[in-house]
Design a protein around this motif. Structure first.
Motif, PDB file in Angstrom:
ATOM      1  N   CYS A  38       1.169  -1.450  -0.468  1.00 51.05           N
ATOM      2  CA  CYS A  38       0.197  -0.239  -0.040  1.00 51.05           C
ATOM      3  C   CYS A  38       0.899   0.826   0.063  1.00 51.05           C
ATOM      4  N   LYS A  39       0.528   2.368  -0.186  1.00 53.11           N
ATOM      5  CA  LYS A  39       0.698   3.809  -0.240  1.00 53.11           C
ATOM      6  C   LYS A  39       1.309   3.685   1.265  1.00 53.11           C
ATOM      7  N   PRO A  40       1.937   4.536   2.125  1.00 52.65           N
ATOM      8  CA  PRO A  40       2.972   4.417   3.099  1.00 52.65           C
ATOM      9  C   PRO A  40       1.050   5.564   3.271  1.00 52.65           C
ATOM     10  N   VAL A  62      -9.087  -4.806   7.116  1.00 52.90           N
ATOM     11  CA  VAL A  62      -8.045  -4.776   6.779  1.00 52.90           C
ATOM     12  C   VAL A  62      -7.489  -4.131   7.328  1.00 52.90           C
ATOM     13  N   GLN A  63      -5.944  -4.979   8.165  1.00 50.46           N
ATOM     14  CA  GLN A  63      -5.571  -5.023   9.785  1.00 50.46           C
ATOM     15  C   GLN A  63      -3.850  -5.216   9.116  1.00 50.46           C
ATOM     16  N   GLU A  64      -3.420  -4.834  10.056  1.00 52.73           N
ATOM     17  CA  GLU A  64      -2.365  -5.182  10.020  1.00 52.73           C
ATOM     18  C   GLU A  64      -1.602  -6.506   9.267  1.00 52.73           C
ATOM     19  N   PRO A  65      -0.037  -5.753   8.621  1.00 54.49           N
ATOM     20  CA  PRO A  65      -0.002  -7.469   8.327  1.00 54.49           C
ATOM     21  C   PRO A  65       1.092  -8.547   9.380  1.00 54.49           C
ATOM     22  N   SER A  66       1.314  -9.903   9.250  1.00 51.41           N
ATOM     23  CA  SER A  66       1.790 -10.246  10.541  1.00 51.41           C
ATOM     24  C   SER A  66       3.456 -10.200  10.257  1.00 51.41           C
ATOM     25  N   TYR A  67       3.748 -10.626   8.779  1.00 48.41           N
ATOM     26  CA  TYR A  67       4.914 -10.715   8.503  1.00 48.41           C
ATOM     27  C   TYR A  67       5.645  -9.102   7.929  1.00 48.41           C
ATOM     28  N   PHE A  68       5.058  -8.040   7.332  1.00 43.95           N
ATOM     29  CA  PHE A  68       5.693  -7.102   6.800  1.00 43.95           C
ATOM     30  C   PHE A  68       5.367  -5.838   7.647  1.00 43.95           C
ATOM     31  N   SER A  69       6.134  -5.229   6.626  1.00 47.79           N
ATOM     32  CA  SER A  69       6.388  -3.594   7.331  1.00 47.79           C
ATOM     33  C   SER A  69       4.684  -3.185   7.704  1.00 47.79           C
ATOM     34  N   LYS A  70       4.387  -2.720   8.400  1.00 48.98           N
ATOM     35  CA  LYS A  70       3.651  -2.047   8.583  1.00 48.98           C
ATOM     36  C   LYS A  70       3.282  -1.139   8.120  1.00 48.98           C
ATOM     37  N   TRP A 108       2.458  -2.890   4.547  1.00 43.79           N
ATOM     38  CA  TRP A 108       1.881  -3.136   4.009  1.00 43.79           C
ATOM     39  C   TRP A 108       0.466  -3.580   4.147  1.00 43.79           C
ATOM     40  N   CYS A 109      -1.121  -4.098   3.892  1.00 49.39           N
ATOM     41  CA  CYS A 109      -2.034  -4.650   5.023  1.00 49.39           C
ATOM     42  C   CYS A 109      -2.260  -5.803   4.921  1.00 49.39           C
ATOM     43  N   ARG A 110      -2.920  -6.337   5.498  1.00 49.51           N
ATOM     44  CA  ARG A 110      -3.713  -7.945   5.660  1.00 49.51           C
ATOM     45  C   ARG A 110      -5.182  -7.669   5.587  1.00 49.51           C
ATOM     46  N   VAL A 111      -5.778  -8.229   4.234  1.00 46.19           N
ATOM     47  CA  VAL A 111      -6.801  -7.962   3.518  1.00 46.19           C
ATOM     48  C   VAL A 111      -7.257  -9.463   3.875  1.00 46.19           C
ATOM     49  N   VAL A 112      -8.564  -9.374   4.839  1.00 50.47           N
ATOM     50  CA  VAL A 112      -9.098 -10.557   5.117  1.00 50.47           C
ATOM     51  C   VAL A 112     -10.682 -10.558   4.205  1.00 50.47           C
ATOM     52  N   VAL A 113     -10.679 -11.988   4.463  1.00 50.62           N
ATOM     53  CA  VAL A 113     -11.544 -12.123   3.122  1.00 50.62           C
ATOM     54  C   VAL A 113     -12.696 -13.225   3.541  1.00 50.62           C
ATOM     55  N   ASP A 114     -13.028 -11.873   4.072  1.00 49.80           N
ATOM     56  CA  ASP A 114     -14.777 -12.333   5.157  1.00 49.80           C
ATOM     57  C   ASP A 114     -15.745 -12.406   3.622  1.00 49.80           C
ATOM     58  N   GLU A 138      -8.476  -3.899  -6.664  1.00 47.08           N
ATOM     59  CA  GLU A 138      -8.582  -3.003  -6.975  1.00 47.08           C
ATOM     60  C   GLU A 138      -7.357  -2.914  -6.417  1.00 47.08           C
ATOM     61  N   PHE A 139      -6.966  -3.323  -4.686  1.00 45.75           N
ATOM     62  CA  PHE A 139      -6.315  -3.491  -3.874  1.00 45.75           C
ATOM     63  C   PHE A 139      -4.491  -4.594  -4.299  1.00 45.75           C
ATOM     64  N   LEU A 140      -5.772  -5.300  -5.366  1.00 42.30           N
ATOM     65  CA  LEU A 140      -4.591  -5.992  -5.536  1.00 42.30           C
ATOM     66  C   LEU A 140      -3.492  -5.610  -7.124  1.00 42.30           C
ATOM     67  N   GLU A 141      -4.653  -4.665  -7.497  1.00 41.87           N
ATOM     68  CA  GLU A 141      -4.370  -3.767  -8.946  1.00 41.87           C
ATOM     69  C   GLU A 141      -2.895  -2.524  -8.092  1.00 41.87           C
ATOM     70  N   THR A 142      -2.976  -1.923  -7.187  1.00 46.29           N
ATOM     71  CA  THR A 142      -2.765  -0.909  -6.367  1.00 46.29           C
ATOM     72  C   THR A 142      -1.202  -1.579  -6.353  1.00 46.29           C
ATOM     73  N   SER A 143      -1.423  -2.949  -5.544  1.00 48.16           N
ATOM     74  CA  SER A 143       0.214  -3.565  -5.168  1.00 48.16           C
ATOM     75  C   SER A 143       1.278  -4.089  -6.008  1.00 48.16           C
ATOM     76  N   TYR A 144       0.169  -3.852  -7.230  1.00 45.74           N
ATOM     77  CA  TYR A 144       1.420  -4.512  -8.920  1.00 45.74           C
ATOM     78  C   TYR A 144       2.243  -3.542  -9.145  1.00 45.74           C
ATOM     79  N   ARG A 145       1.070  -2.030  -8.931  1.00 50.92           N
ATOM     80  CA  ARG A 145       0.938  -0.729  -9.753  1.00 50.92           C
ATOM     81  C   ARG A 145       2.687  -0.369  -8.790  1.00 50.92           C
ATOM     82  N   LEU A 146       2.386  -0.480  -7.333  1.00 51.06           N
ATOM     83  CA  LEU A 146       3.740   0.150  -6.992  1.00 51.06           C
ATOM     84  C   LEU A 146       4.698  -0.388  -6.311  1.00 51.06           C
TER      85      LEU A 146
END
Length: 122
Positions: free
Chosen positions: A53-55, A68-76, A79-85, A95-103
């Motif tokens: 994500c953009k900081p 959308v939560q803090e990640p377990s293993y990555f820089s807070k 990065w974000c952890r997205v719960v698929v609920d 859109e989240f995945l596309e942004t991550s790819y583009r960044l």
């Protein structure tokens, strides 16, 4: 979104590869563009996936979406952890995945970005 849709979307992006690179985490599937990770998930549960994500938008995303939560293993910060609920529409998840790819692509060296842009033009 299910694991198959997630995987198909990730692999449909230019220059993307998939792997299970962590010997101590054999269920973690990672997607990379030109060797740089842009998302990862546990393939046994697909309970969540991590995105870059953009900081400046991380806090806003976490405040807007409970899933959308803090990640377990990555820089807070990056990065974000997205719960698929089911609480976030698939359109937004893509859109989240596309942004991550583009960044991730934006942070590649210029020479590699140009190679990536020209991959399908040959």
């Amino acid at each position: 979104m299910n694991i198959e849709e997630y995987r198909f979307f990730c692999l449909s992006q230019k220059g993307v590869t998939e792997s299970i690179p962590f010997p101590k985490l054999p269920n973690v599937l990672v997607f990379k563009v030109k060797g740089k990770m842009f998302t990862a998930t546990d393939i046994t549960t697909f309970a969540s996936f991590s995105i870059k994500c953009k900081p400046e938008t991380v806090d806003e995303l976490r405040a807007t979406y409970d899933a959308v939560q803090e990640p377990s293993y990555f820089s807070k910060k990056h990065w974000c952890r997205v719960v698929v609920d089911g609480s976030i529409p698939n359109k937004i998840l893509y859109e989240f995945l596309e942004t991550s790819y583009r960044l991730t692509v934006a942070n590649l060296p210029k020479k590699i970005r140009l190679e990536l842009e020209n991959e399908n033009d040959m």
